[in-house]
Motif scaffolding. Structure first.
Motif, short mmCIF file in Angstrom:
data_model
loop_
_atom_site.label_atom_id
_atom_site.label_comp_id
_atom_site.label_asym_id
_atom_site.label_seq_id
_atom_site.Cartn_x
_atom_site.Cartn_y
_atom_site.Cartn_z
N VAL A 58 -8.19 7.48 -0.04
CA VAL A 58 -6.84 7.57 -0.62
C VAL A 58 -6.42 9.05 -0.57
CG1 VAL A 58 -5.40 7.23 -2.67
CG2 VAL A 58 -7.25 5.62 -2.16
N LYS A 79 -13.26 -0.77 -4.88
CA LYS A 79 -12.46 -1.84 -5.47
C LYS A 79 -13.25 -2.57 -6.56
CE LYS A 79 -9.48 -2.86 -1.55
NZ LYS A 79 -9.02 -3.92 -0.62
N ASP A 87 -5.90 2.71 4.06
CA ASP A 87 -7.16 2.76 4.81
C ASP A 87 -7.71 1.36 5.06
OD1 ASP A 87 -9.03 4.43 6.09
OD2 ASP A 87 -10.42 4.26 4.42
N ASP A 88 -7.50 0.45 4.10
CA ASP A 88 -7.90 -0.95 4.28
C ASP A 88 -7.11 -1.60 5.41
OD1 ASP A 88 -10.02 -2.02 2.97
OD2 ASP A 88 -8.89 -2.80 1.27
N ALA A 145 0.82 -1.22 0.00
CA ALA A 145 0.00 0.00 0.00
C ALA A 145 0.86 1.27 0.00
CB ALA A 145 -0.93 0.00 1.21
N TYR A 169 -4.53 -0.62 -0.03
CA TYR A 169 -4.73 0.75 0.41
C TYR A 169 -4.50 0.84 1.93
CZ TYR A 169 -6.81 1.08 -4.19
OH TYR A 169 -7.00 1.03 -5.55
N CYS A 227 -12.57 2.85 0.28
CA CYS A 227 -11.37 3.25 1.03
C CYS A 227 -10.98 4.68 0.69
CB CYS A 227 -10.19 2.34 0.68
SG CYS A 227 -10.40 0.64 1.13
N ARG A 265 2.23 2.15 -5.34
CA ARG A 265 1.68 3.28 -6.09
C ARG A 265 2.76 4.28 -6.50
NH1 ARG A 265 -0.62 7.83 -3.94
NH2 ARG A 265 -0.87 6.85 -1.91
#
Length: 568
Positions: A444, A515, A262-263, A131, A260, A442, A135
């Motif tokens: 981001v 997702k 947040d996940d 995560a 992510y 989530c 990216r």
């Protein structure tokens, strides 16, 4: 990489810099790293988080010393790399990943969640590492990293006799099969949806479907044994330890899915945002309940547009169930009504063209008065709205909106409903489904200049912008901007192809992501979402073509990969 860069690269400083950056990023999500924790120089050849003193130890060669250069040469040879250049390329990729991985161990330990199953904790830590780092890598950088990791795996698996062990022991069987090329994208998507709907065990499902080769069947038969061996021999043998981590990272980089922060925060640290629960279907609402939801819509309109729309959609659902269960003059028409449910319940757009109005003539006389054209005359026939709302979620949301009750879960839920209500794509979705969807997406967070989506990457998640501003780039050319309330990333969801543009933050921005697997489940139940997404996509392509024509190029949408240029 230039030779001078090799001589001056400080691997330990690289690790400390990554640690400091990740601390700041995690804090933005409300995840606080213990301020006493340090990144320290370690001894030996392993990097680790010390459960006893709470610090991260990085054991890395000192490239300025003769011993460090010798260690680098030996390590490159051991891992099957061609020399220092490739090893240092690997270090630049791997060190931030390792630091993020060890930070995950720290956070799990800090929250009292670090367990005895070391394999499981490694998979969980990899979730945060991916995560925080994936990216930041362009598709070209990811491909270069995969080639290096692939050569390492080939060397180590041959030496250790561990063919397919990393794939078999990966946290997700489906994603491992897909990332390693053993299961196609379409089959993976269908299997994921099935697994989500029925909570199926992946190995049994794939075996019954005939999607596993005989060698993979044998491999997955010993999956539990392999995991037990990883737990038993954890970090005792350097080459085996590196093999597994390199193999898992190779699969992570090849995977179409994304992780992510947040996940991780919600699933792995238990730091959930309090939200109101989903609401169960109501099969036979009373007349008073139908009226109560309409009145809740009217009374909340002055305080919250999104809240008001939520209650109007709940009113429409109640009216529909009332009509379907006992309100038709010709009962045999119930089958038609049920078949066309999506059309009637998902066609409301705040205008007067509510399709539900046009089935009023099918209703019995006593039910017809509950339809939109007449129900306003009945709002005073009930003394209390709350008494007739059929779900605790509805009562709490109503009281928070109308009476300003202090309710953290209701406040957070209303915020998410408002975000979804700002988008053309999700606004028509029934209230019950929007409520369910609001619990899955989530957050981001990106700073100015950071990339949300890379041109050329494979990922089908769909985003919407809550605040800030983004720009869309094809190559180095800016072809558009994205403002709050707009959905983006839907083209790849439709085409199942690589991303055809880069999306980058023009200023600090907050996005939310739905997702791919969650959206697939949603569109199967609510085809109107696909229609809305198609409308957004069509308008975007038309705008892009128009601006391209003015610029001197004619753009037409390609079947795969988005717009392509046709010279005049």
């Amino acid at each position: 990489m230039a030779e001078t860069a090799i001589r001056t690269l400080d691997l330990f400083t690289l690790g400390k810099s990554a640690f400091e950056h990740f601390c700041r990023e995690l804090l933005r999500y409300g995840i606080e790293v213990d301020p006493k924790m340090e990144v320290r120089r370690g001894r030996g050849i392993l990097c680790f988080y010390n459960l006893d003193d709470g610090h991260i130890y990085l054991s890395l060669p000192d490239l300025t010393s003769p011993l460090g250069k010798l260690q680098t040469m030996v390590l490159a040879s051991t891992l099957g790399l061609s020399g220092e250049d490739e090893l240092l390329d690997l270090f630049e990729l791997f060190i931030p990943h390792v630091v993020a991985h060890e930070m995950a161990h720290h956070l799990r330990h800090k929250h009292g969640l670090f367990g005895d199953n070391k394999w499981e904790e490694e998979q969980i830590a990899n979730q945060l590492a991916v995560a925080l780092t994936k990216r930041r890598l362009s598709p070209t950088e990811r491909e270069h990293a995969r080639k290096l990791l692939g050569r390492m795996l080939q060397t180590l698996s041959s030496r250790l006799n561990l063919k397919d062990a990393a794939t078999v022991s990966y946290h997700s069987i489906l994603m491992a099969l897909n990332a390693s090329g053993r299961l196609g994208d379409s089959a993976t998507e269908r299997a994921q949806v099935t697994q989500k709907l029925f909570s199926s065990e992946a190995r049994g499902m794939m075996r019954a479907a005939g999607d596993l080769s005989s060698s993979m069947v044998r491999g997955f038969d010993i999956r539990e044994q392999l995991i037990a061996e990883i737990n038993e021999e954890y970090a005792e043998e350097f080459q085996k330890y590196v093999y597994y981590h390199a193999g898992w990272l190779h699969l992570d980089l090849a995977s179409h899915g994304a992780e992510y922060v947040d996940d991780f925060r919600r699933e792995r640290l238990g730091m959930t945002t309090p939200l109101l629960p989903a609401v169960a279907p109501v099969l036979a609402p009373t007349e008073a309940s139908v009226i109560a939801y309409y009145r809740a819509f009217r009374e909340s309109r002055a305080f919250s547009e999104a809240g008001s729309r939520y209650f109007y959609k709940r009113y429409r659902s109640m009216l529909w169930e009332k009509l379907r269960s006992a309100g038709l003059t010709i009962p045999s028409q119930a089958a038609i009504l049920e078949r066309e449910r999506s059309f009637f319940l998902e066609s409301w757009d705040d205008s007067d063209s509510d399709a539900l109005r046009y089935v009023a003539h099918l209703a019995k006389e006593e039910i017809r008065g509950l339809f939109p054209a007449f129900v306003a005359d009945k709002v005073d026939t009930i003394a209390s709205v709350e008494e007739h709302l059929l779900a605790d979620t509805d009562v709490r949301l109503y009281r928070h909106i109308v009476y300003n009750d202090v309710d953290e879960a209701a406040q957070a839920t209303l915020y998410r409903l408002t975000l979804l209500d700002q988008t053309d794509v999700f606004r028509p979705v029934p209230a019950e489904t929007v409520l369910e969807l609001s619990r899955t997406f989530c957050k981001v967070l990106v700073d100015a200049g950071q990339t949300v989506i890379w041109e050329g990457e494979v990922n089908d998640d769909v985003f919407f912008l809550a605040r800030g501003g983004l720009e869309v780039l094809v190559g180095q050319t800016r072809v558009g901007v994205i403002e709050p309330g707009e959905v983006f990333g839907e083209m790849a969801f439709f085409s199942r192809d690589i991303r055809n543009a880069t999306v980058r933050a023009r200023r600090a921005s907050e996005c939310f992501v739905v997702k791919d697997i969650d959206l697939l489940s949603l569109v199967f139940k609510h085809p109107s979402v696909l229609m809305q997404m198609a409308g957004v996509l069509t308008r975007r392509l038309a705008d892009l073509n128009q601006r391209a024509v003015h610029a001197g190029n004619l753009l037409v949408p390609s079947v795969r990969g988005g717009p392509r240029s046709i010279p005049k």
